[in-house]
Structure formats: structure tokens, C-alpha cells
Design an enzyme around this catalytic site. Sequence first.
Site, short mmCIF file in Angstrom:
data_model
loop_
_atom_site.label_atom_id
_atom_site.label_comp_id
_atom_site.label_asym_id
_atom_site.label_seq_id
_atom_site.Cartn_x
_atom_site.Cartn_y
_atom_site.Cartn_z
CG ASP A 119 -2.09 0.97 1.25
OD1 ASP A 119 -3.13 0.58 0.39
OD2 ASP A 119 -2.05 2.15 1.62
CG ASP A 244 -5.60 -5.49 -3.21
OD1 ASP A 244 -6.80 -4.92 -2.92
OD2 ASP A 244 -4.71 -4.97 -2.91
CG HIS A 273 -5.13 -3.54 0.17
ND1 HIS A 273 -4.42 -3.56 -0.89
CD2 HIS A 273 -4.95 -2.57 1.04
CE1 HIS A 273 -3.90 -2.47 -0.94
NE2 HIS A 273 -4.14 -1.37 0.32
#
Length: 295
Positions: A119, A244, A273
Site C-alpha cells: 500500500d 485484492d 489487500h
Amino acid sequence: MQVLRTPDSAFAAISDFPYQPRYHQVTPELRMAYIDEGPRDAPVVLMMHGEPTWSYLYRHMIGPVVAAGYRVVAPDLIGFGRSDKPAAKADYSYAKHVAWVRTLVESLDLNRITLVCQDWGSLVGIRVLTECPDRFHGIALSNGGLPEGGPAPLAFRIWRAFSKYSPIFRISRIVAAGTKRPFSPAEIAAYDAPFPDDSFKAGARIFPSFVPFENNVAVPDQKRAWEVLDQWTKPVICCFSDGDPITRGGESRWIGRVPGTADQPHTTLKGGHFIQEDDPAGFVDCVLKVAGQGR
């Protein structure tokens, strides 16, 4: 700048994160929290969290990596976790996040670093790597990357609009939505702990708008970073997850382009995710495969 600091009491009930925070003054106004475990002279594994989590995300990974003989440093980005939180969205920028983390890396004089990122941990951590590449040994990349313009995926556009306009922005619900396994009440409380009320969430709210898709102001910086990555021969293992909707397939932007991805055991992990929650053992295995090369 108005700076908010989550009181220590907000974290007192967290029982599954035994690591004591340390603090570094990244600017005269802002203090960054970080975890620093393992021998000081060991090779470093830098675990970078993303949006809207904190170093608690790596609680299942820190111990096994330290046990394998490494020093783990896991910062809380400014605006998250135990780190200070500017109250105004205008006090944040992508470039500032990169500068803040670089200040920590340089202050601790970290070297032989294996970057572990997912991320926004990827967007910030990889930019730091490209600014001081001699300090880094390799990358274990999951569910992230380094966008350099182009259209934003539909799932991301929905998330970006939600973060900007939704009147309710419950952090634990956001993390749970990106995870395949259910959270316990204690885990839910731990993800909400850094944010006693909505005034603490400016950093979490603004982050999605910084992702450099389309004509974002950071695109030139990203392109300069890719000039470094296009020559990067140190090991890179991609370990994206199979579940994801935002980053699935993102390894295709790396494998074959970045020289360090050649002949590496790229792996598909099982989960959503926040793969640190769904498949921490698989992620640790990839981390150790990177860190162990040339040790």
C-alpha cells in the site's frame, strides 16, 4: 501547524503488540514513532505500513523476522499510529511523507536494508530507496507499487471518493474490508486506537488523493524514481495477493522491467489487500528470501 498526539492510554489495552515504541523528531514540530527490534548490528528489515494502518499491521511478522537474525524497524507514518498527527490536511503531502521517513532512516544510519512494503508503504518506502539506494539491499513488495500517472483503477477511484466525502470514516472497518479473515474485538480496537476522534484523521483522509495517477503533482518525482528502478539490480521479490481488487496483477509492472526481479521466486499470497493479516507467514517467507541473498 496544529499537531495532535494520541495519548499513550489509547494503546494501553493492546495485548498482542508487545513492542515498545521509540521516537524520532523528524521536524521541530513532529515526532515519529517506530519499533526497533533485534540486534543493532544485524541487517535491517524496514517494514512500511500503508493507509490507514500503523506498525501494528506487522505484529505477526516482526517476531519471526527478528528470530531469523534481523533487525526490524517499523515506523508509524506521520498521521498514523503513535506518531504525531497534523490536524490540517494541508500540512500533509506525498513529498513530506518521503522526507519524514528518509530523516528517520538517516538518523538511525540504517544500511543493508530490505524494504518490506505494501500500500502506501510502497509509495513512500520505494521513493526513499530511490533517493538513497546505497542504503538498501532489496525489496519485498506486496499489494502496492509506484504509480507514475495514467488512469486510476475504478476500485481506487471509488475509494478515493469515499475517503474524501464519506461522513463516516471508521478506520477499523476500512482495514477489515481489505482483509479476508474476520477481526476480533481487540484487533478492531487496536486499529481504531490511534484515532480518538475524527480530528485525528486528516492524514488518513487525504492520503488517497496523493496517489499519483492522472496528472498528479507527484508524477515527475515518480518518473525520476523509476529511472533508478530501471537500473536496480539488487533483489526484488513481488508477492502480491490473489484477492485484492485494487492491486491484483500489479507485479506485471515490475517483473521484467526492474532488473532485480529476474530469476526471483515471485509468489502469489492468499488474502486481501492487507496481506499482513491474511498471509503473514507467506509474506515473511518472501522477506527472508530477499534478505538472505548475499548475506
